[in-house]
Design a protein around this motif. Sequence first.
Motif, PDB file in Angstrom:
ATOM      1  N   ALA A   1       0.833  -1.206   0.000  1.00 24.57           N
ATOM      2  CA  ALA A   1       0.000   0.000   0.000  1.00 24.57           C
ATOM      3  C   ALA A   1       0.869   1.258   0.000  1.00 24.57           C
ATOM      4  CB  ALA A   1      -0.933  -0.003   1.211  1.00 24.57           C
ATOM      5  N   ASP A   2       2.083   1.177   0.545  1.00 27.46           N
ATOM      6  CA  ASP A   2       2.987   2.327   0.498  1.00 27.46           C
ATOM      7  C   ASP A   2       3.278   2.718  -0.953  1.00 27.46           C
ATOM      8  OD1 ASP A   2       3.124   2.460   3.248  1.00 27.46           O
ATOM      9  OD2 ASP A   2       5.043   1.400   3.378  1.00 27.46           O
ATOM     10  N   ASN A   3       3.415   1.722  -1.822  1.00 24.06           N
ATOM     11  CA  ASN A   3       3.663   2.009  -3.235  1.00 24.06           C
ATOM     12  C   ASN A   3       2.473   2.726  -3.861  1.00 24.06           C
ATOM     13  OD1 ASN A   3       5.147  -1.122  -3.111  1.00 24.06           O
ATOM     14  ND2 ASN A   3       6.342   0.720  -3.488  1.00 24.06           N
ATOM     15  N   ASP A   4       1.262   2.375  -3.450  1.00 21.84           N
ATOM     16  CA  ASP A   4       0.077   3.086  -3.937  1.00 21.84           C
ATOM     17  C   ASP A   4       0.138   4.556  -3.544  1.00 21.84           C
ATOM     18  OD1 ASP A   4      -1.255   0.924  -5.178  1.00 21.84           O
ATOM     19  OD2 ASP A   4      -2.154   0.310  -3.277  1.00 21.84           O
ATOM     20  N   GLY A   5       0.549   4.824  -2.319  1.00 25.59           N
ATOM     21  CA  GLY A   5       0.669   6.209  -1.860  1.00 25.59           C
ATOM     22  C   GLY A   5       1.699   6.986  -2.657  1.00 25.59           C
ATOM     23  N   TRP A   6       2.864   6.375  -2.890  1.00 27.43           N
ATOM     24  CA  TRP A   6       3.893   7.025  -3.700  1.00 27.43           C
ATOM     25  C   TRP A   6       3.398   7.273  -5.113  1.00 27.43           C
ATOM     26  CZ3 TRP A   6       8.353   9.403  -2.756  1.00 27.43           C
ATOM     27  CH2 TRP A   6       8.952   9.220  -1.510  1.00 27.43           C
ATOM     28  N   LEU A   7       2.713   6.298  -5.691  1.00 26.12           N
ATOM     29  CA  LEU A   7       2.205   6.449  -7.062  1.00 26.12           C
ATOM     30  C   LEU A   7       1.254   7.640  -7.153  1.00 26.12           C
ATOM     31  CD1 LEU A   7       2.011   5.341  -9.971  1.00 26.12           C
ATOM     32  CD2 LEU A   7       0.152   3.871  -9.163  1.00 26.12           C
ATOM     33  N   GLU A   8       0.377   7.771  -6.183  1.00 24.49           N
ATOM     34  CA  GLU A   8      -0.568   8.891  -6.206  1.00 24.49           C
ATOM     35  C   GLU A   8       0.150  10.225  -6.043  1.00 24.49           C
ATOM     36  OE1 GLU A   8      -3.684  11.118  -6.875  1.00 24.49           O
ATOM     37  OE2 GLU A   8      -3.648   8.946  -7.183  1.00 24.49           O
ATOM     38  N   ARG A   9       1.121  10.304  -5.140  1.00 26.75           N
ATOM     39  CA  ARG A   9       1.860  11.545  -4.921  1.00 26.75           C
ATOM     40  C   ARG A   9       2.656  11.933  -6.167  1.00 26.75           C
ATOM     41  NH1 ARG A   9       5.442  10.116  -0.356  1.00 26.75           N
ATOM     42  NH2 ARG A   9       6.168  12.256  -0.471  1.00 26.75           N
ATOM     43  N   LYS A  10       3.279  10.962  -6.825  1.00 26.81           N
ATOM     44  CA  LYS A  10       4.036  11.243  -8.051  1.00 26.81           C
ATOM     45  C   LYS A  10       3.086  11.627  -9.191  1.00 26.81           C
ATOM     46  CE  LYS A  10       6.363   7.262  -7.897  1.00 26.81           C
ATOM     47  NZ  LYS A  10       7.378   6.221  -8.186  1.00 26.81           N
ATOM     48  N   SER A  11       1.913  11.006  -9.238  1.00 26.29           N
ATOM     49  CA  SER A  11       0.924  11.336 -10.278  1.00 26.29           C
ATOM     50  C   SER A  11       0.448  12.780 -10.145  1.00 26.29           C
ATOM     51  CB  SER A  11      -0.270  10.381 -10.214  1.00 26.29           C
ATOM     52  OG  SER A  11       0.135   9.068 -10.522  1.00 26.29           O
ATOM     53  N   ARG A  12       0.265  13.232  -8.916  1.00 27.04           N
ATOM     54  CA  ARG A  12      -0.140  14.631  -8.711  1.00 27.04           C
ATOM     55  C   ARG A  12       0.904  15.596  -9.264  1.00 27.04           C
ATOM     56  NH1 ARG A  12      -1.994  12.813  -3.423  1.00 27.04           N
ATOM     57  NH2 ARG A  12      -4.266  12.716  -3.525  1.00 27.04           N
ATOM     58  N   VAL A  13       2.190  15.261  -9.088  1.00 21.08           N
ATOM     59  CA  VAL A  13       3.260  16.104  -9.620  1.00 21.08           C
ATOM     60  C   VAL A  13       3.207  16.130 -11.142  1.00 21.08           C
ATOM     61  CG1 VAL A  13       5.776  16.270  -9.908  1.00 21.08           C
ATOM     62  CG2 VAL A  13       4.791  15.949  -7.632  1.00 21.08           C
ATOM     63  N   ALA A  14       3.068  14.969 -11.762  1.00 23.16           N
ATOM     64  CA  ALA A  14       3.023  14.900 -13.228  1.00 23.16           C
ATOM     65  C   ALA A  14       1.833  15.690 -13.773  1.00 23.16           C
ATOM     66  CB  ALA A  14       2.976  13.450 -13.696  1.00 23.16           C
ATOM     67  N   ARG A  15       0.685  15.591 -13.105  1.00 25.64           N
ATOM     68  CA  ARG A  15      -0.493  16.342 -13.551  1.00 25.64           C
ATOM     69  C   ARG A  15      -0.290  17.848 -13.354  1.00 25.64           C
ATOM     70  NH1 ARG A  15      -3.362  11.967 -11.171  1.00 25.64           N
ATOM     71  NH2 ARG A  15      -3.726  13.150  -9.270  1.00 25.64           N
ATOM     72  N   ARG A  16       0.235  18.232 -12.201  1.00 29.00           N
ATOM     73  CA  ARG A  16       0.396  19.659 -11.888  1.00 29.00           C
ATOM     74  C   ARG A  16       1.388  20.348 -12.816  1.00 29.00           C
ATOM     75  NH1 ARG A  16      -0.818  22.593  -7.167  1.00 29.00           N
ATOM     76  NH2 ARG A  16       0.290  24.570  -7.066  1.00 29.00           N
ATOM     77  N   TYR A  17       2.507  19.665 -13.119  1.00 30.54           N
ATOM     78  CA  TYR A  17       3.574  20.268 -13.910  1.00 30.54           C
ATOM     79  C   TYR A  17       3.527  19.870 -15.387  1.00 30.54           C
ATOM     80  CZ  TYR A  17       5.734  21.899  -9.587  1.00 30.54           C
ATOM     81  OH  TYR A  17       5.981  22.527  -8.396  1.00 30.54           O
ATOM     82  N   SER A  18       2.623  18.972 -15.755  1.00 31.32           N
ATOM     83  CA  SER A  18       2.496  18.489 -17.143  1.00 31.32           C
ATOM     84  C   SER A  18       3.819  17.938 -17.674  1.00 31.32           C
ATOM     85  CB  SER A  18       1.974  19.594 -18.075  1.00 31.32           C
ATOM     86  OG  SER A  18       0.660  19.950 -17.712  1.00 31.32           O
ATOM     87  N   ARG A  19       4.524  17.229 -16.811  1.00 28.51           N
ATOM     88  CA  ARG A  19       5.759  16.559 -17.210  1.00 28.51           C
ATOM     89  C   ARG A  19       6.029  15.415 -16.252  1.00 28.51           C
ATOM     90  NH1 ARG A  19      11.048  19.941 -15.972  1.00 28.51           N
ATOM     91  NH2 ARG A  19      11.712  18.191 -17.219  1.00 28.51           N
ATOM     92  N   SER A  20       7.063  14.645 -16.529  1.00 28.06           N
ATOM     93  CA  SER A  20       7.337  13.475 -15.693  1.00 28.06           C
ATOM     94  C   SER A  20       7.714  13.889 -14.277  1.00 28.06           C
ATOM     95  CB  SER A  20       8.450  12.626 -16.306  1.00 28.06           C
ATOM     96  OG  SER A  20       9.702  13.259 -16.191  1.00 28.06           O
ATOM     97  N   SER A  21       7.323  13.065 -13.329  1.00 21.06           N
ATOM     98  CA  SER A  21       7.656  13.341 -11.936  1.00 21.06           C
ATOM     99  C   SER A  21       9.175  13.352 -11.730  1.00 21.06           C
ATOM    100  CB  SER A  21       6.984  12.313 -11.013  1.00 21.06           C
ATOM    101  OG  SER A  21       7.326  10.985 -11.377  1.00 21.06           O
ATOM    102  N   PHE A  22       9.899  12.505 -12.456  1.00 17.24           N
ATOM    103  CA  PHE A  22      11.358  12.475 -12.378  1.00 17.24           C
ATOM    104  C   PHE A  22      11.941  13.778 -12.931  1.00 17.24           C
ATOM    105  CE2 PHE A  22      15.417   9.975 -13.590  1.00 17.24           C
ATOM    106  CZ  PHE A  22      15.956  10.118 -12.318  1.00 17.24           C
ATOM    107  N   GLY A  23      11.411  14.242 -14.054  1.00 16.81           N
ATOM    108  CA  GLY A  23      11.872  15.483 -14.658  1.00 16.81           C
ATOM    109  C   GLY A  23      11.671  16.672 -13.746  1.00 16.81           C
ATOM    110  N   VAL A  24      10.553  16.702 -13.041  1.00 18.18           N
ATOM    111  CA  VAL A  24      10.298  17.800 -12.108  1.00 18.18           C
ATOM    112  C   VAL A  24      11.344  17.792 -10.992  1.00 18.18           C
ATOM    113  CG1 VAL A  24       8.675  18.758 -10.414  1.00 18.18           C
ATOM    114  CG2 VAL A  24       7.835  17.944 -12.629  1.00 18.18           C
ATOM    115  N   GLY A  25      11.567  16.639 -10.397  1.00 17.75           N
ATOM    116  CA  GLY A  25      12.559  16.548  -9.326  1.00 17.75           C
ATOM    117  C   GLY A  25      13.953  16.920  -9.795  1.00 17.75           C
ATOM    118  N   LEU A  26      14.329  16.422 -10.973  1.00 22.35           N
ATOM    119  CA  LEU A  26      15.650  16.747 -11.526  1.00 22.35           C
ATOM    120  C   LEU A  26      15.778  18.233 -11.829  1.00 22.35           C
ATOM    121  CD1 LEU A  26      16.173  13.728 -13.945  1.00 22.35           C
ATOM    122  CD2 LEU A  26      17.540  14.244 -11.899  1.00 22.35           C
TER     123      LEU A  26
END
Length: 159
Positions: A68-93
């Motif tokens: 279930a921890d992975n589900d939480g991470w997936l949702e948090r990363k998905s919010r970043v991708a939606r908010r920034y319209s780019r990959s969650s990895f790209g935003v962090g980098l």
Amino acid sequence: MTDDIAAQLARVQADEAELVLPRFDLTDAWALGTRMRGAAAAAGLPIVIGITLGEARVFHTALPGSSADNDGWLERKSRVARRYSRSSFGVGLSFRAVGRNFDTDARLDTARYAAHGGVFPITIEGVGVVGTVGVSGLPQADDHAFVVEQLRAWLADAS
């Protein structure tokens, strides 16, 4: 900015520019999601996989070893991708490339947003971002690489 971060960011930006889809609907979500699940199962990857269209979760699966921890991470990363319209990895980098830390400098609730690798925006040519596809359960660069590899393979087969 270190050379490693600059090189990673350049690769991720190239991935984001390349992986623009001609179309994507519920049938495509099922085809991509089942392809990803098959590849992850064959490799024994302990991940969760999720695809969204808009705010709707249209595909979700968990493989052995995930939690279930992975589900939480997936949702948090998905919010970043939606908010920034780019990959969650790209935003962090992008934050790290200029000496900033997403968790403190983005001024977003870290319980809801995570700029770690693994979620990619579903971008349709001429339309923009319509959803996300992502995984969680591996180190962030590996999560990102798996999604990119699967999107590339799915696009090659769909063409």
